[in-house]
Design a protein around this motif. Structure first.
Motif, PDB file in Angstrom:
ATOM      1  N   UNK A 174       0.837  -1.203   0.000  1.00  0.00           N
ATOM      2  CA  UNK A 174       0.000   0.000   0.000  1.00  0.00           C
ATOM      3  C   UNK A 174       0.863   1.241   0.000  1.00  0.00           C
ATOM      4  N   UNK A 175       0.274   2.338  -0.402  1.00  0.00           N
ATOM      5  CA  UNK A 175       0.987   3.617  -0.372  1.00  0.00           C
ATOM      6  C   UNK A 175       1.253   4.058   1.059  1.00  0.00           C
ATOM      7  N   UNK A 176       0.296   3.774   1.947  1.00  0.00           N
ATOM      8  CA  UNK A 176       0.452   4.212   3.329  1.00  0.00           C
ATOM      9  C   UNK A 176       1.606   3.475   4.009  1.00  0.00           C
ATOM     10  N   UNK A 177       1.789   2.191   3.667  1.00  0.00           N
ATOM     11  CA  UNK A 177       2.914   1.454   4.233  1.00  0.00           C
ATOM     12  C   UNK A 177       4.222   1.952   3.634  1.00  0.00           C
ATOM     13  N   UNK A 178       4.171   2.387   2.406  1.00  0.00           N
ATOM     14  CA  UNK A 178       5.361   2.993   1.799  1.00  0.00           C
ATOM     15  C   UNK A 178       5.802   4.232   2.554  1.00  0.00           C
ATOM     16  N   UNK A 179       4.848   5.063   2.938  1.00  0.00           N
ATOM     17  CA  UNK A 179       5.163   6.262   3.719  1.00  0.00           C
ATOM     18  C   UNK A 179       5.763   5.906   5.074  1.00  0.00           C
ATOM     19  N   UNK A 180       5.234   4.846   5.682  1.00  0.00           N
ATOM     20  CA  UNK A 180       5.750   4.400   6.981  1.00  0.00           C
ATOM     21  C   UNK A 180       7.189   3.936   6.848  1.00  0.00           C
ATOM     22  N   UNK A 181       7.486   3.152   5.816  1.00  0.00           N
ATOM     23  CA  UNK A 181       8.852   2.686   5.617  1.00  0.00           C
ATOM     24  C   UNK A 181       9.811   3.848   5.354  1.00  0.00           C
ATOM     25  N   UNK A 182       9.350   4.841   4.620  1.00  0.00           N
ATOM     26  CA  UNK A 182      10.211   5.990   4.363  1.00  0.00           C
ATOM     27  C   UNK A 182      10.620   6.662   5.670  1.00  0.00           C
ATOM     28  N   UNK A 183       9.690   6.764   6.610  1.00  0.00           N
ATOM     29  CA  UNK A 183       9.999   7.373   7.898  1.00  0.00           C
ATOM     30  C   UNK A 183      10.808   6.438   8.792  1.00  0.00           C
ATOM     31  N   UNK A 184      10.405   5.175   8.840  1.00  0.00           N
ATOM     32  CA  UNK A 184      11.040   4.223   9.752  1.00  0.00           C
ATOM     33  C   UNK A 184      12.476   3.909   9.357  1.00  0.00           C
ATOM     34  N   UNK A 185      12.731   3.849   8.043  1.00  0.00           N
ATOM     35  CA  UNK A 185      14.056   3.456   7.560  1.00  0.00           C
ATOM     36  C   UNK A 185      14.801   4.594   6.874  1.00  0.00           C
ATOM     37  N   UNK A 186      14.223   5.793   6.884  1.00  0.00           N
ATOM     38  CA  UNK A 186      14.845   6.956   6.242  1.00  0.00           C
ATOM     39  C   UNK A 186      15.142   6.669   4.768  1.00  0.00           C
ATOM     40  N   UNK A 187      14.104   6.268   4.047  1.00  0.00           N
ATOM     41  CA  UNK A 187      14.236   5.911   2.640  1.00  0.00           C
ATOM     42  C   UNK A 187      13.660   7.007   1.748  1.00  0.00           C
ATOM     43  N   UNK A 188      14.030   6.957   0.489  1.00  0.00           N
ATOM     44  CA  UNK A 188      13.446   7.862  -0.491  1.00  0.00           C
ATOM     45  C   UNK A 188      12.237   7.188  -1.126  1.00  0.00           C
ATOM     46  N   UNK A 189      11.401   7.966  -1.776  1.00  0.00           N
ATOM     47  CA  UNK A 189      10.202   7.427  -2.417  1.00  0.00           C
ATOM     48  C   UNK A 189      10.568   6.419  -3.502  1.00  0.00           C
ATOM     49  N   UNK A 190      11.729   6.611  -4.150  1.00  0.00           N
ATOM     50  CA  UNK A 190      12.138   5.714  -5.234  1.00  0.00           C
ATOM     51  C   UNK A 190      12.520   4.323  -4.732  1.00  0.00           C
TER      52      UNK A 190
END
Length: 410
Positions: A174-190
């Motif tokens: 999901x997109x919402x889990x993508x946002x969570x991973x970006x915050x939790x792991x300091x990742x970029x959208x790509x």
């Protein structure tokens, strides 16, 4: 005395971590001398996603070397005739060396958990390290947003960040889990790969689902004539010191025993603290050791949980669930949740066993709410997740002659 003991334990732990990572760093450097191979290595703590991907590779006739490095926590049998299987993170020196060799010489590495060794390795150019995380969604915070991180020192936090930097991509449903991973792991959208969660494919094969249900009920015939309630609480750190089952099973049997049975799914660390044999043998059944939780979900009529990630996959079945979050305020303060928990959950909140009983008796469930929850969190998990991820990885793991015969999305 206790303070001195705590300091000593912390010092011993730090020395052990330093020794482990230093050894790993130098062995990886040595193994990096060898060339990359047409090989995929699965590093496994849980196993379900990796197993689905491996089966999809066989279905697509992907030809490459395959290696499974599995930890003690993995309950699945990952030993196959056409794959190398090695027990991972042991004191066996040969296993350690072989594991590092396979990681250092693989074009594709699939991981399903946090692994500290990643903080000290440098993959060669064009190597893919894909994180197939073990949860389809998240209530509780983790990674760099876990509230407990405030108690960690700078070395620990630096190590966490170095691990997360090794992820080429993280798969999401999901997109919402993508946002969570970006915050939790300091990742970029790509770095977010929207292909869905491989193990959720099981929920979209109706024939296979029915076969699983039939097999389970034939194996456990005492479950056939009752509705089944699964209680699957999340693991709490303090449970290691003292565990108390807060669900009043005696009361539930008194009020619901005529029509229902309860299945327990407990973390191994707390399962060992509870003697199931002394608890209502004709009403409560322990399924903690059953390997595939998604198979258990298929025979579940009502799920009772709290902050676990199980509801995200269970919602695909569009069945009722109750959230027994008896320590909600304390949990939010200590661990943290990503959103407003009461607004987020797709079912009634219960603080006591009596409330759970009333909610079941009154059928206090909104199936449309559950469906909306599933649509949001399982947007990309539509039954082809394994196929899509292997399709994406094919250019990295297939032999050259195979790649030339097929076209892949850019």
């Amino acid at each position: 005395m206790n303070l001195a003991g705590d300091i000593l334990k912390r010092l011993i732990k730090e020395v052990a971590i330093w020794l482990y990572l230093t050894t790993y760093r130098y062995l990886f450097l040595i193994m990096s001398i060898f060339p990359l191979k047409n090989k995929i290595t699965f590093i496994v703590s849980f196993g379900d996603n990796s197993l689905f991907l491996y089966e999809e590779m066989k279905r697509q006739q992907i030809q490459c070397d395959t290696v499974f490095l599995y930890s003690r926590s993995c309950k699945y049998n990952l030993k196959f005739k056409d794959a190398v299987s090695i027990k991972f993170e042991t004191l066996n020196l040969i296993n350690i060396i072989l594991s590092i060799y396979h990681i250092a010489t693989s074009r594709t590495v699939i991981i399903d958990n946090y692994y500290a060794f990643l903080s000290v390795v440098n993959f060669k150019k064009n190597v893919k390290c894909i994180q197939v995380w073990h949860a389809a969604g998240a209530f509780k915070k983790f990674g760099l947003k876990d509230h407990s991180i405030k108690d960690r020192n700078r070395k620990d936090i630096k190590r966490f960040k170095n691990v997360y930097k090794r992820f080429s991509e993280v798969i999401v449903g999901s997109d919402i889990m993508g946002q969570i991973f970006q915050e939790a792991f300091d990742l970029s959208a790509s770095q977010i790969l929207r292909v869905g969660i491989p193990r959720t494919d099981i929920f979209f094969n109706e024939q296979n689902k029915q076969l699983i249900v039939t097999n389970i009920l034939n194996k456990f015939p005492y479950l056939k004539n009752k509705k089944r309630i699964l209680y699957a609480p999340t693991f709490r750190d303090e449970s290691l010191d003292s565990f108390e089952l807060r669900l009043d099973l005696d009361l539930m049997k008194e009020k619901l025993g005529k029509d229902y049975v309860i299945l327990l799914r407990l973390h191994p660390a707390i399962r060992n603290e509870l003697d199931i044999r002394d608890i209502n043998q004709d009403f409560v059944f322990d399924f903690s050791d059953y390997v595939d939780v998604n198979e258990i979900l298929m025979i579940t009529d009502i799920l009772i949980t709290d902050y676990s990630s199980i509801p995200f996959e269970y919602s695909l079945l569009k069945r009722p669930m109750i959230f027994f979050a008896y320590d909600l305020e304390e949990y939010i303060h200590e661990r943290g949740v990503w959103f407003d928990y009461k607004e987020m959950i797709p079912g009634p909140l219960a603080l006591t066993t009596t409330e759970i009983i009333d909610q079941i008796r009154n059928n206090s469930f909104n199936l449309e709410e559950i469906e909306a929850f599933s649509d949001m969190w399982n947007k990309y998990s539509t039954g082809q997740s394994s196929q899509q991820l292997i399709h994406y990885l094919s250019p990295f793991i297939q032999k050259k002659e195979q790649r030339e015969k097929m076209q892949y999305p850019g």
